[in-house]
Design a protein around this motif. Structure first.
Motif, PDB file in Angstrom:
ATOM      1  N   UNK A   1      43.810  34.377  29.816  1.00  0.00           N
ATOM      2  CA  UNK A   1      43.336  34.180  31.248  1.00  0.00           C
ATOM      3  C   UNK A   1      43.142  35.566  31.829  1.00  0.00           C
ATOM      4  N   UNK A   2      42.019  35.965  31.875  1.00  0.00           N
ATOM      5  CA  UNK A   2      41.559  37.261  32.666  1.00  0.00           C
ATOM      6  C   UNK A   2      41.773  37.132  34.110  1.00  0.00           C
ATOM      7  N   UNK A   3      42.238  38.088  34.734  1.00  0.00           N
ATOM      8  CA  UNK A   3      42.349  38.195  36.120  1.00  0.00           C
ATOM      9  C   UNK A   3      41.891  39.733  36.701  1.00  0.00           C
ATOM     10  N   UNK A   4      41.194  39.619  37.849  1.00  0.00           N
ATOM     11  CA  UNK A   4      41.016  40.724  38.459  1.00  0.00           C
ATOM     12  C   UNK A   4      41.056  40.871  40.011  1.00  0.00           C
ATOM     13  N   UNK A   5      41.360  41.628  40.837  1.00  0.00           N
ATOM     14  CA  UNK A   5      41.532  41.619  42.160  1.00  0.00           C
ATOM     15  C   UNK A   5      40.703  42.785  42.948  1.00  0.00           C
ATOM     16  N   UNK A   6      39.689  42.486  43.832  1.00  0.00           N
ATOM     17  CA  UNK A   6      38.983  43.254  44.335  1.00  0.00           C
ATOM     18  C   UNK A   6      37.538  42.536  44.960  1.00  0.00           C
TER      19      UNK A   6
ATOM     20  N   UNK B   1      40.064  34.371  36.603  1.00  0.00           N
ATOM     21  CA  UNK B   1      40.356  34.229  37.871  1.00  0.00           C
ATOM     22  C   UNK B   1      39.991  35.548  38.809  1.00  0.00           C
ATOM     23  N   UNK B   2      39.106  35.430  39.587  1.00  0.00           N
ATOM     24  CA  UNK B   2      38.977  36.625  40.773  1.00  0.00           C
ATOM     25  C   UNK B   2      39.641  36.451  42.007  1.00  0.00           C
ATOM     26  N   UNK B   3      40.370  37.276  42.537  1.00  0.00           N
ATOM     27  CA  UNK B   3      41.048  37.272  43.813  1.00  0.00           C
ATOM     28  C   UNK B   3      40.323  38.186  44.657  1.00  0.00           C
ATOM     29  N   UNK B   4      39.407  37.531  45.499  1.00  0.00           N
ATOM     30  CA  UNK B   4      38.437  38.597  46.044  1.00  0.00           C
ATOM     31  C   UNK B   4      38.773  38.983  47.572  1.00  0.00           C
ATOM     32  N   UNK B   5      38.601  40.381  47.543  1.00  0.00           N
ATOM     33  CA  UNK B   5      38.833  40.923  48.808  1.00  0.00           C
ATOM     34  C   UNK B   5      38.404  42.221  49.061  1.00  0.00           C
ATOM     35  N   UNK B   6      38.006  42.671  50.108  1.00  0.00           N
ATOM     36  CA  UNK B   6      37.326  43.882  50.616  1.00  0.00           C
ATOM     37  C   UNK B   6      38.257  45.185  50.780  1.00  0.00           C
TER      38      UNK B   6
ATOM     39  N   UNK C   1      39.628  33.069  44.239  1.00  0.00           N
ATOM     40  CA  UNK C   1      40.555  33.088  45.377  1.00  0.00           C
ATOM     41  C   UNK C   1      40.499  34.067  46.380  1.00  0.00           C
ATOM     42  N   UNK C   2      40.942  33.804  47.447  1.00  0.00           N
ATOM     43  CA  UNK C   2      41.342  34.902  48.411  1.00  0.00           C
ATOM     44  C   UNK C   2      42.663  35.031  48.668  1.00  0.00           C
TER      45      UNK C   2
END
Length: 249
Positions: free
Chosen positions: A59-64, A84-89, A202-203
């Motif tokens: 499972x690849x994960x990135x935050x940004x 999975x992307x944890x999306x945030x600015x 996700x956020x």
């Protein structure tokens, strides 16, 4: 056995970075971005472990920002099963990323987390160690060889003057070094297949994590330019300049 592989979107290593005129940071407008090279090695290693039968899912994960989806698609083209992307600015600092990853580990329950030892943009080399501390898991950093069998990971890592081999009881954290492997070339068919793989979004608030920055950057500046060299007539003149001008002897 699941493996979680965090990947970071950074300025491509072939690009010459430039500092913004106001000194507030690095200018990334219209700049080529790519996956952090150490994270690419981590994805390759997780894929190889799955091909050997030691791992069932990667499972690849990135935050940004939303554009991190491109980085995740590259990870899935290399071999990750889903992403999975944890999306945030928000500006994400190592501790915030470690907290987000801990929340995802609690959610996904992987037995192994493999990530790059550092990112080439900030060179912090902190996220893996912080994640291990938050989870209370054993860790092996700067891995140059990884073997997983029977609930144990044997990791060879480089140290001053040689190498050492550690035996970790899973679950565990491993951070990768350059000598671990050489990532495979991503083929067009695999890129097309990656577009159909699952990518969840996700956020930070969905995971109950506060990602507000704790460190403030006061100023970013380019290193001073090196002055031109000079020629000296003989050794005596060289010694004189080293002693009286450079003051290094």
């Amino acid at each position: 056995m699941k493996v979680l592989v965090p990947v970071k979107r950074v300025v491509d290593y072939n690009v010459k970075v430039r500092v913004k005129s106001d000194g507030s940071g690095v200018d990334i407008a219209n700049v080529k971005m790519s996956m952090n090279p150490f994270d690419e090695i981590a994805v390759e290693e997780a894929t190889r472990l799955r091909e050997k039968g030691a791992v069932t899912e990667v499972i690849a994960v990135s935050c940004g920002v939303l554009q991190c989806q491109e980085t995740l698609r590259t990870a899935m083209a290399i071999g990750a099963d889903r992403a999975i992307l944890v999306e945030t600015s928000e500006e994400l600092q190592p501790l915030a990323v470690a907290k987000l990853l801990k929340a995802l580990v609690d959610k996904e329950q992987p037995q192994l987390v493999i990530l790059g030892k550092q990112a080439i943009d900030d060179d912090c080399n902190q996220t893996g160690q912080m994640l291990a501390a938050l989870l209370g898991w054993p860790q092996a950093t700067f891995a140059s060889k990884v073997e997983v069998e029977g609930g144990v990971a044997k990791v060879t890592r480089e140290v001053d003057g040689g190498s050492e081999t550690l035996s970790l009881t899973l679950p565990a954290i491993i951070t990768t070094d350059l000598r671990l492997n050489e990532p495979r070339y991503v083929t067009l068919p695999n890129i097309m297949k990656a577009k159909k793989k699952q990518l969840d979004n996700f956020k930070p608030e969905d995971l109950g994590v506060d990602v507000a920055p704790r460190i403030k950057t006061l100023k970013v500046s380019e290193p001073p330019k090196r002055s031109a060299g000079i020629k000296v007539a003989d050794v005596a003149a060289l010694v004189d300049k080293l002693k009286n001008e450079a003051k290094v002897i």
